[in-house]
Design a protein around this motif. Structure first.
Motif, PDB file in Angstrom:
ATOM      1  N   VAL A  67      50.374  32.870  36.189  1.00 56.30           N
ATOM      2  CA  VAL A  67      49.406  32.359  37.162  1.00 56.30           C
ATOM      3  C   VAL A  67      49.370  30.836  37.112  1.00 56.30           C
ATOM      4  CG1 VAL A  67      46.958  32.256  37.786  1.00 56.30           C
ATOM      5  CG2 VAL A  67      47.996  34.450  37.178  1.00 56.30           C
ATOM      6  N   ILE A  71      49.990  29.093  40.677  1.00 57.09           N
ATOM      7  CA  ILE A  71      48.773  28.851  41.444  1.00 57.09           C
ATOM      8  C   ILE A  71      48.840  27.488  42.136  1.00 57.09           C
ATOM      9  CG2 ILE A  71      47.421  27.798  39.568  1.00 57.09           C
ATOM     10  CD1 ILE A  71      45.068  29.602  40.558  1.00 57.09           C
ATOM     11  N   THR A  77      43.629  34.341  47.087  1.00 57.92           N
ATOM     12  CA  THR A  77      43.327  35.027  45.829  1.00 57.92           C
ATOM     13  C   THR A  77      43.976  36.422  45.805  1.00 57.92           C
ATOM     14  OG1 THR A  77      41.181  35.698  46.748  1.00 57.92           O
ATOM     15  CG2 THR A  77      41.220  33.747  45.338  1.00 57.92           C
ATOM     16  N   ASP A  79      47.030  36.805  46.727  1.00 58.09           N
ATOM     17  CA  ASP A  79      48.350  36.480  46.168  1.00 58.09           C
ATOM     18  C   ASP A  79      48.304  36.487  44.635  1.00 58.09           C
ATOM     19  OD1 ASP A  79      49.444  36.090  48.730  1.00 58.09           O
ATOM     20  OD2 ASP A  79      48.942  33.943  48.736  1.00 58.09           O
ATOM     21  N   ILE A  80      47.214  35.969  44.074  1.00 60.66           N
ATOM     22  CA  ILE A  80      47.050  35.982  42.616  1.00 60.66           C
ATOM     23  C   ILE A  80      46.977  37.415  42.112  1.00 60.66           C
ATOM     24  CG2 ILE A  80      45.548  35.325  40.690  1.00 60.66           C
ATOM     25  CD1 ILE A  80      44.623  32.936  42.418  1.00 60.66           C
ATOM     26  N   ASP A  81      46.244  38.235  42.823  1.00 60.99           N
ATOM     27  CA  ASP A  81      46.118  39.645  42.450  1.00 60.99           C
ATOM     28  C   ASP A  81      47.484  40.332  42.410  1.00 60.99           C
ATOM     29  OD1 ASP A  81      44.106  41.984  42.098  1.00 60.99           O
ATOM     30  OD2 ASP A  81      45.470  42.717  43.654  1.00 60.99           O
ATOM     31  N   THR A 109      38.855  36.742  40.304  1.00 60.87           N
ATOM     32  CA  THR A 109      39.132  35.360  40.700  1.00 60.87           C
ATOM     33  C   THR A 109      37.824  34.730  41.178  1.00 60.87           C
ATOM     34  OG1 THR A 109      39.794  36.211  42.883  1.00 60.87           O
ATOM     35  CG2 THR A 109      41.553  35.747  41.293  1.00 60.87           C
ATOM     36  N   VAL A 134      40.460  32.675  36.471  1.00 60.34           N
ATOM     37  CA  VAL A 134      41.263  33.884  36.633  1.00 60.34           C
ATOM     38  C   VAL A 134      41.105  34.693  35.354  1.00 60.34           C
ATOM     39  CG1 VAL A 134      43.561  34.837  37.032  1.00 60.34           C
ATOM     40  CG2 VAL A 134      42.861  32.715  38.178  1.00 60.34           C
TER      41      VAL A 134
END
Length: 289
Positions: A67, A71, A77, A79-81, A109, A134
């Motif tokens: 991440v 990032i 968010t 996309d982070i998941d 997030t 995160v």
């Protein structure tokens, strides 16, 4: 039931009691008789369990490293998941938050005034100046780990940057206060003292928790308190330290629209860092960071 010196130890290590927890029990019972609040023995992990939790933590740390590499401004968010889910599954593990008590995503997030449990969304786009926590939790072969980090998107204000830095210092102070046969209150006092010295408040409604065999175990780890009070921290305990530090007041509320995301009552910024910590015979080991 009385256990004899040559019996198998109660912890499940397979070792003889005299070579494992006999000396531990002598100190445990002494402190208990002197009025100390002692943890249940089911909170004390044996060597095999610790090694399995360590393997879970290795994946958890890898997720947060990834991440940190990816990032950026313009990322959602959601996309982070996806990053978290894909990495975790590719490494033979499971994201612990996914479907936990109805939580719909693989990671939390939490941006700016969101204190914790922010839900990833394709419509939430990171922008210059945002600060985001995160929070990653991993299950590997049935064993749990948990940690979170703050990330600054591009360049932010001096005030936000200071909050993120001091929140990390609060975590460090709390972890440094942990000693074998010390007390939970030692953590809370260390965290709260440093936060107050910098003009910040500490969230009371949420705290750290035992972890390893389940996502959330005892004890509850408050980040306010008084040194020398609370449960005794004994070797073999594993728990998180995760102070949530607010720029304004400590009061929070939960978003009625999703029943998960906690925000500061006054709209001020919030920052949080989290480690999973093992208490050892001689000190501590940080497993997940």
């Amino acid at each position: 039931m009385k256990i004899n010196r040559n019996d198998e130890c109660w912890c499940g290590s397979g070792k003889k009691y005299k070579k494992c927890h006999m000396e531990f029990d002598e100190k445990y019972e002494f402190m208990k008789k002197n009025g100390c609040l002692m943890p249940n023995r089911n909170l004390i992990k044996n060597a095999k369990q610790i090694e399995m939790i360590r393997k879970s933590a290795e994946i958890n740390n890898g997720v947060l490293d990834l991440v940190g590499e990816k990032i950026c401004e313009g990322m959602s968010t959601e996309d982070i998941d996806k990053l978290v889910y894909d990495y975790t599954v590719e490494h033979g593990a499971i994201p612990a938050p996914l479907n936990y008590q109805g939580f719909p995503k693989s990671v939390c997030t939490s941006i700016n005034d969101e204190v914790c449990h922010g839900i990833p969304d394709k419509n939430i786009i990171l922008k210059e100046g945002d600060i985001i926590n995160v929070d990653v939790s991993t299950i590997k072969d049935g064993y749990f780990s948990d940690a979170s980090r703050m990330y600054i998107i591009g360049k932010t204000s001096e005030e936000a940057e200071k909050l993120v830095r001091v929140a990390r210092e609060c975590l460090k102070k709390g972890v440094e206060a942990i000693k074998p046969w010390g007390f939970l209150g030692d953590i809370g006092e260390a965290v709260e003292k440093h936060a107050r010295e910098n003009g910040y408040s500490v969230v009371r409604d949420f705290g750290g928790h035992g972890v390893g065999l389940k996502f959330h175990e005892d004890p509850f780890v408050a980040h306010v308190g008084k040194a020398g009070e609370g449960m005794v921290l004994v070797p073999g305990m594993i728990f998180t330290v995760e102070p949530m530090i607010n720029e304004g007041g400590f009061e929070v509320f939960v978003d009625a629209d999703n029943d998960w995301t906690a925000l500061t009552e006054d709209g001020s910024l919030s920052a949080q860092w989290e480690h999973t910590v093992l208490v050892t015979d001689t000190g501590i080991e940080i497993l997940a960071w």
